[in-house]
Design a protein around this motif. Structure first.
Motif: not given
Length: 524
Positions: A260-261, A273-278, A316-319
């Motif tokens: 997961t990047r 917020s951290v935006r993710l990219e599988p 998608a993102a993580l808070a």
């Protein structure tokens, strides 16, 4: 009789606050693992993101000729005891390994000679130029020139920061070129001119002022150092530390995600917020530092508190309440952008390209370790900068390899040119490494002796002792610390070396968690 109340204990609210505080750590190398542990062990909620399919970064394993071998970091400096304390904390059953041999040699001397590195030396600087072991390397002319160091009047003594200029001015070119340069380039990837004496050899300049000569200063430092080893390892290899940290993180409920990047971070209203990219399986083995898209555009368009559930999709993102960036410099600058500022200036130290070819050989001629555990090449005399004889250094590895089999790590790449192996395919690189190991160790190693090889390419981050490193890192850190809830760790800021990386990650995580829990980075 006083009534018993159910009033909460003063620390209950603090504990609850910690558990409700979410930290996202980006990067699963040793810096990220340590930072995550420092937060998790105080009860903070932590998510650890790693773009590749494995944790550990430069600490890894590979199988060669039936032996599980370490790749990258294979030991740690004992200075300040920081790594040993970490190991005792997360893996109290680990067996600390001390080198069974610590002899080093210099190869590439005139007429193709090789000689042991003098025992009484610091960074290659000899305590006594007239000692036979020193004179065998620098010759009579070099010894007489080095003796001038003892005759210089006290008023010429000062605090010289450049190792190269210090050695050249006091002991001459032969000491510099035949003793100091081979160690500096092989160990640090730096010329002596770019090594900061104050950091590489703390106390050397004050000892020089007290004693009146560089040789006497070296003798004083050697006396104070005692017989304790400069490095240690873990029986079974340094990947044991990675496994122990991962196990302890999971025990503490840390959400550890590989593949997961993180491609962007953003902050608004005190939240991140951290935006993710599988990362798909095919790309997982690629360089995790490369992220797609324009970093600045992604960073500013990202909504500040987008939650995500299981199975993230692109975008998608993580808070989070805080973010710790534990990547290489390129990725950190992509993620943090203007927060870090402009890239380093031309005067700042930069990493060098290095290749290490690990060989497993069937060579009984190496059983007695005829040239100790590490041979450093005089610059310009060999294609390799040095070779480490790991089975001579570590008893546990010698037992794993078996009788007559040896593990050698041949390093290529200095500060001014790409590695000599850079243009070769793996088979030719292994052939060249075998030839270099044979020449440096003084033991014939024909192709029939090679049982297997592993090639690793990486950028060697400048060590903490690189001149300008401290100023460059401090400038970045000052900018980062202005923004609440963010920290950056890793070798590009701390300097290379496991002890440096671990200590820095602990300090930065502590600064951040104090702010998160107590509201002040300085409050106890």
């Amino acid at each position: 009789m006083d009534a018993v109340t159910d009033a909460p204990e003063p620390l209950d609210e603090l504990v609850a606050h910690a558990r409700e505080t979410h930290v996202v750590v980006i990067g699963g190398g040793i810096a990220g693992l340590v930072a995550a542990w420092e937060c998790a062990k105080l009860g903070l909620a932590v998510t650890l993101l790693e773009a590749s399919d494995a944790l550990g970064g430069t600490i890894g394993t590979t199988h060669v000729a039936g032996i599980e071998l370490e790749t990258g970091v294979t030991c740690f400096s004992t200075r300040d005891g920081v790594v040993r304390r970490l190991i005792e904390e997360v893996d109290p059953d680990a067996v600390i390994a001390r080198p069974r041999d610590d002899r080093e040699w210099i190869a590439g001397l005139p007429k193709g000679g090789a000689q042991p590195l003098p025992r009484e030396s610091v960074l290659g600087i000899p305590a006594n130029a007239w000692d036979e072991s020193v004179r065998d390397i620098i010759g009579w002319g070099g010894a007489w020139r080095a003796y001038v160091d003892r005759l210089r009047p006290p008023f010429t003594i000062g605090s010289q920061r450049s190792l190269g200029r210090l050695v050249r001015s006091r002991m001459g070119a032969r000491v510099l070129q035949r003793l100091v340069e081979p160690l500096s380039i092989d160990r640090f990837g730096l010329t002596p001119e770019d090594v900061d004496v104050e950091i590489a050899a703390p106390g050397l300049n004050p000892a020089l002022t007290r004693t009146g000569s560089l040789g006497a200063a070296v003798a004083e430092l050697r006396l104070s150092a005692g017989d304790a080893p400069a490095i240690e390892g873990i029986a079974g290899g340094m990947p044991g530390l990675v496994g122990a940290l991962n196990h302890r993180l999971i025990e503490r409920g840390v959400d550890v995600r590989t593949g997961t990047r993180a491609v962007a971070v953003a902050t608004a209203d005190g939240r991140w917020s951290v935006r993710l990219e599988p990362v798909d399986a095919e790309a997982a083995g690629a360089d995790a530092a490369v992220a797609a898209g324009s970093s600045s555009a992604l960073r500013h368009e990202l909504p500040p508190a987008l939650e995500t559930g299981e199975g993230e999709s692109a975008g998608a993102a993580l808070a989070a309440d805080a973010v710790i960036v534990a990547t290489d410099e390129t990725s950190a600058r992509m993620l943090l952008g203007d927060l870090i500022g402009e890239p380093a200036t031309d005067d700042a130290p930069r990493g060098i390209a290095r290749e290490v070819v690990t060989l497993v050989v069937d060579a009984p001629g190496l059983d007695q370790a005829p040239r100790g555990v590490h041979v450093h090449a005089v610059p310009g005399t060999h294609r390799a900068v040095g070779v480490a004889h790991d089975t001579a250094r570590w008893e546990w590895l010698a037992q794993a390899a078996g009788p007559g089999r040896h593990v050698l790590r041949v390093a290529f790449g200095g500060p001014d040119a790409p590695p000599e192996t850079a243009h070769l395919d793996d088979a030719d690189a292994a052939e060249q490494a075998l030839a270099e190991a044979s020449a440096l160790l003084g033991v014939p190693l024909g192709a029939h002796r090679l049982l297997g090889a592993h090639r690793a390419r990486f950028t060697l981050a400048p060590p903490a002792s690189a001149r300008g490193r401290l100023d460059a890192s401090s400038a970045v850190r000052e900018r980062i610390e202005r923004a609440p809830g963010v920290a950056a760790v890793g070798a590009w800021l701390s300097g290379s070396g496991l002890a440096q990386v671990v200590s820095d990650a602990q300090k930065q995580a502590d600064r951040l968690r104090r702010t998160l829990i107590f509201g002040s980075a300085t409050r106890a």
